[in-house]
Design an enzyme around this catalytic site. Structure first.
Site, short mmCIF file in Angstrom:
data_model
loop_
_atom_site.label_atom_id
_atom_site.label_comp_id
_atom_site.label_asym_id
_atom_site.label_seq_id
_atom_site.Cartn_x
_atom_site.Cartn_y
_atom_site.Cartn_z
N GLU A 119 -31.29 31.24 -15.63
CA GLU A 119 -32.42 31.44 -16.54
C GLU A 119 -32.90 32.86 -16.30
OE1 GLU A 119 -35.52 32.15 -18.22
OE2 GLU A 119 -36.56 30.96 -16.70
N CYS A 134 -40.82 35.52 -18.80
CA CYS A 134 -39.58 35.90 -19.47
C CYS A 134 -39.56 35.52 -20.94
CB CYS A 134 -38.39 35.28 -18.75
SG CYS A 134 -38.53 33.50 -18.51
#
Length: 498
Positions: free
Chosen positions: A270, A304
């Site tokens: 991720e 993010c």
């Protein structure tokens, strides 16, 4: 004493009283031989000390996880796993306020965020997987077939993938740790969890709760903190590790994937994002401008999936810039412990220097600085920053900033907006605003990302798969998909004996 940027490493010569947190290795809590300080990013004062694990500690943790997987019934005992997950959930709830204060102090997360994605929602992930495991079908029947005149029964068993090395980033340490740990344990894996060196205490506190408040057998969960890059490298290349899951930068993710390839390990990443929020020409400019301004300032932009690019119709560029700037002026920042504070600090002076450098280079490259672009002391604060007329190919539009910096990019029509949104190596998230939901959805479906928000819709939840396209990662966290990242499928066939 050795400096490591934000932390200071020293020999742990004073016994147990010198360290606030402990490593968890093979069921034992230990302070280790060295320690390092963790700093409050809002004040620069020391919050506490974490043990500084060595490569030898990492190897011991992997060995313990291997033994627990191979020699105990953890991977096959569903009843035990459900009970332990429920115990962990209860312990997290019982100690939630202590964890809240620690998260505010060490992570710089605002109090309001800890009531969401920084703590309370992550605690719910554990309960979700405990409940899911009670109903999830571990066996799947396939249709019988006839082969050479005989019937053959076929089925699939879903089994634990093995030993997991889980490495998390600093920005949402509770969320990231529990989103990896809970499904891995539910699947029957054993885990070595490594916290980020900028936020080690939060992750080590989780290890202590596991050791002291659950029946999770020794070696099933091991929790490390370390300033040594070699420790992470040892975890990702060790021959006894079957799965590597990492949350962090794309650059580091590439290196992990390359290193893990020698052993053909399963890799679940991720990584970074440069998500675009597209404001279509028929949207509510007031609402969308407010959403754009406040979204990028959530956790000081250290997320993010945050939409750090906002794409606006060229003919409305100046109007929308003015509206976004007006909303940014209302973003309260300061003491993260104050319930009224919306935005806290960046994690370190190093990160603040990086953010400021990118802003200054953007202005030098032709972007217009509308507001912000300033460091604010004491602590590692950075004023909410808005850049207008940004070139979609420029550094500030292409690279992840990880700070409260919003780049406004003009577009000509819907096709141009989609082209600009897809003009990125990343594909993690995004959003579209429009008065016409069908039009918004049509645009969203053309943007290559793992998650999308329509008119401010919130997709986040323990049951919702999260992950990216392109260089934003591989695999999915959360939901059934998150559980299955930690499973193997074994196909069986048995000839039916008459």
């Amino acid at each position: 004493m050795q400096s490591q940027g934000r932390v200071t490493v020293e020999t742990n010569t004073g016994g147990e009283a010198t360290a606030d947190r402990r490593l968890l290795i093979d069921g034992q809590l230990t302070f280790g031989e060295r320690r390092f300080a963790s700093v409050n990013p809002a004040t620069t004062e020391i919050v506490g000390y974490a043990p500084d694990a060595t490569v030898a500690d990492a190897e011991a943790a992997v060995a313990a996880a291997r033994r627990a997987f191979d020699e105990t019934d953890w991977s096959t005992n569903v009843e035990l796993r459900v009970r332990c997950l429920k115990q962990l959930h209860a312990a997290l709830l019982e100690h939630r306020e202590e964890l809240r204060e620690l998260t505010i102090a060490e992570v710089g997360a605002t109090r309001m965020l800890t009531h969401g994605n920084q703590l309370d929602i992550p605690i719910g992930i554990v309960a979700y997987y405990a409940d899911l495991l009670e109903t999830y079908p571990l066996t799947e029947e396939l249709p019988e077939i006839e082969f050479r005149g005989q019937r053959h029964r076929r089925w699939i068993d879903k089994e634990a993938a093995g030993v997991v090395a889980a490495i998390v980033a600093y920005n949402f340490p509770n969320q990231l740790a529990l989103a990896k740990l809970a499904p891995a344990l539910a699947a029957g894996c054993t885990v070595v969890l490594k916290g980020a060196p900028d936020t080690p205490l939060v992750t080590q506190a989780l290890g202590e709760l596991i050791a002291e408040h659950t029946d999770i057998p020794a070696g099933v969960v091991n929790v490390l903190s370390s300033t040594e890059v070699a420790v992470g490298q040892a975890l990702t290349t060790h021959r006894d590790v079957d799965v590597v899951t990492f949350t962090g930068s794309t650059e580091v993710g590439r290196r992990i994937m390359a290193a893990a390839s020698d052993g053909l390990k399963r890799v679940f990443l991720e990584l970074g994002g440069k998500s675009a929020m597209v404001l279509l020409d028929d949207c509510d400019f007031g609402t969308s401008a407010m959403f754009a301004a406040f979204s990028i300032c959530s956790h000081a932009g250290q997320g993010c999936a945050l939409t750090s690019r906002v794409l606006v119709p060229r003919e409305h560029h100046d109007d929308l810039v003015e509206k976004i700037a007006a909303n940014m002026a209302h973003v309260s920042f300061g003491d993260p412990g104050d319930p009224k504070t919306y935005m806290g600090p960046l994690i370190s002076e190093r990160q603040r220097d990086k953010v400021d450098g990118m802003v200054q280079r953007a202005v030098a490259a032709g972007a217009r600085l509308v507001t912000g672009g300033e460091k604010v002391d004491p602590g590692y604060f950075y004023r909410p920053t808005l850049l207008a007329n940004v070139d979609p190919d420029s550094e500030i539009a292409q690279d992840e900033v990880f700070g409260p910096v919003l780049a406004v990019i003009p577009y000509t029509d819907d096709d141009d907006a989609v082209r600009i949104a897809n003009n990125s190596i990343y594909g993690l998230s995004g959003g579209v605003f429009s008065a016409d939901e069908d039009r918004a959805l049509a645009v969203a479906r053309r943007i290559r990302t793992g998650t999308m928000s329509i008119n401010g819709g919130n997709y986040f939840g323990a049951d919702a798969p999260f992950g990216g396209y392109k260089q934003s990662g591989i695999g999915r966290e959360s939901g059934v998909a998150g559980l299955e990242e930690f499973m193997e499928r074994k196909t069986y066939a048995a000839a039916v004996i008459a």
